[in-house]
Design an enzyme around this catalytic site. Structure first.
Site, short mmCIF file in Angstrom:
data_model
loop_
_atom_site.label_atom_id
_atom_site.label_comp_id
_atom_site.label_asym_id
_atom_site.label_seq_id
_atom_site.Cartn_x
_atom_site.Cartn_y
_atom_site.Cartn_z
N HIS A 56 0.85 -1.19 0.00
CA HIS A 56 0.00 0.00 0.00
C HIS A 56 0.89 1.24 0.00
O HIS A 56 2.06 1.20 0.40
CB HIS A 56 -0.91 0.01 1.22
CG HIS A 56 -2.01 -1.00 1.18
ND1 HIS A 56 -3.13 -0.90 1.97
CD2 HIS A 56 -2.16 -2.13 0.44
CE1 HIS A 56 -3.93 -1.92 1.73
NE2 HIS A 56 -3.36 -2.69 0.80
N GLU A 58 1.08 3.99 1.84
CA GLU A 58 1.69 4.44 3.10
C GLU A 58 2.84 3.52 3.51
O GLU A 58 3.89 3.99 3.96
CB GLU A 58 0.64 4.49 4.22
CG GLU A 58 -0.48 5.49 3.98
CD GLU A 58 -1.68 4.91 3.26
OE1 GLU A 58 -2.76 5.48 3.41
OE2 GLU A 58 -1.55 3.88 2.55
N CYS A 86 -5.91 2.57 5.72
CA CYS A 86 -6.60 1.32 6.07
C CYS A 86 -6.04 0.80 7.39
O CYS A 86 -5.03 1.32 7.89
CB CYS A 86 -6.42 0.30 4.94
SG CYS A 86 -4.78 -0.47 4.92
N CYS A 89 -2.23 -0.06 7.16
CA CYS A 89 -1.39 1.12 7.05
C CYS A 89 -1.38 1.91 8.35
O CYS A 89 -0.35 2.45 8.75
CB CYS A 89 -1.85 1.98 5.88
SG CYS A 89 -1.56 1.20 4.28
#
Length: 159
Positions: A56, A58, A86, A89
Site C-alpha cells: 500500500h 503508506e 486502512c 497502514c
C-alpha cells in the site's frame, strides 16, 4: 490549521496516486513522508505491480523514508496520504511513530470505489474462532523460550 505548505505536499501525494493508477501498479493511492520541508519518502499502491497485498502507498512511503534515514522510526516526520489509511497502514504508521498524518479522501470515499475495509474493523472485534479467517492458538514451548531469550538479551533494541 492547514496552509499552502500542507496543500503542496498533499498535491504531491495525490499526483503519486494518479501516476501509480495510470501505470497499472495498483489502486489510486499515494503517500509521502516529509521531514521539515523535504520529501524523504514516496509511495504509491503497488499491490498489482508486485503481487504484494502489503504494498500500500503508506507502507511503501514509510519503507522508502526509513531506508533513506537508516532508521525504523520517523519521529520528526509527517505523512501525507491521498486517502485515510486502512487498518494495516494505520498499524504501520503507529509503528513508524510520525508526528502526524494528513489525508485527503476518507475511508467512506474509498468504500464508494470498492476499497471497503470496514469488514476488517469488524473482524478485529470478534473472538478468534468467529473471524472469517480463524486465528487458532497453537502454543509451543520453543516459541515461548525464544521470547524469554529476547527478554534476557542484553543488546536488544526496543521499538
Amino acid at each position: 490549521m492547514t496552509g499552502e505548505r500542507e496543500k503542496k505536499f498533499m498535491q504531491h501525494a495525490v499526483a503519486l496516486s494518479r501516476r501509480g493508477m495510470q501505470n497499472g501498479a495498483g489502486g489510486p493511492f499515494g503517500a509521502i513522508v516529509v521531514r521539515g520541508e523535504e520529501i524523504i519518502g514516496e509511495g504509491w499502491n503497488q499491490v498489482l505491480l508486485n503481487n504484494d497485498p502489503t504494498a500500500h502507498a503508506e507502507v511503501m512511503a514509510i519503507r522508502d523514508a526509513c531506508k533513506k534515514l537508516g532508521s525504523f522510526q520517523l519521529p520528526d516526520c509527517e505523512i501525507y496520504t491521498s486517502c485515510e489509511p486502512c487498518p494495516m497502514c494505520l498499524g504501520a504508521i503507529y509503528w513508524a511513530r510520525p508526528l502526524r498524518v494528513y489525508f485527503a479522501n476518507t475511508k467512506e470515499d474509498a468504500a464508494a470505489i470498492d476499497f471497503d475495509d470496514s469488514f476488517i474493523y469488524r473482524e478485529m472485534g470478534l473472538a478468534h474462532e468467529d473471524k472469517k479467517i480463524p486465528l487458532i492458538p497453537l502454543p509451543d514451548n520453543d516459541a515461548l523460550n525464544v521470547f524469554r531469550q529476547w527478554k534476557e538479551k542484553g543488546d536488544r533494541t526496543l521499538y
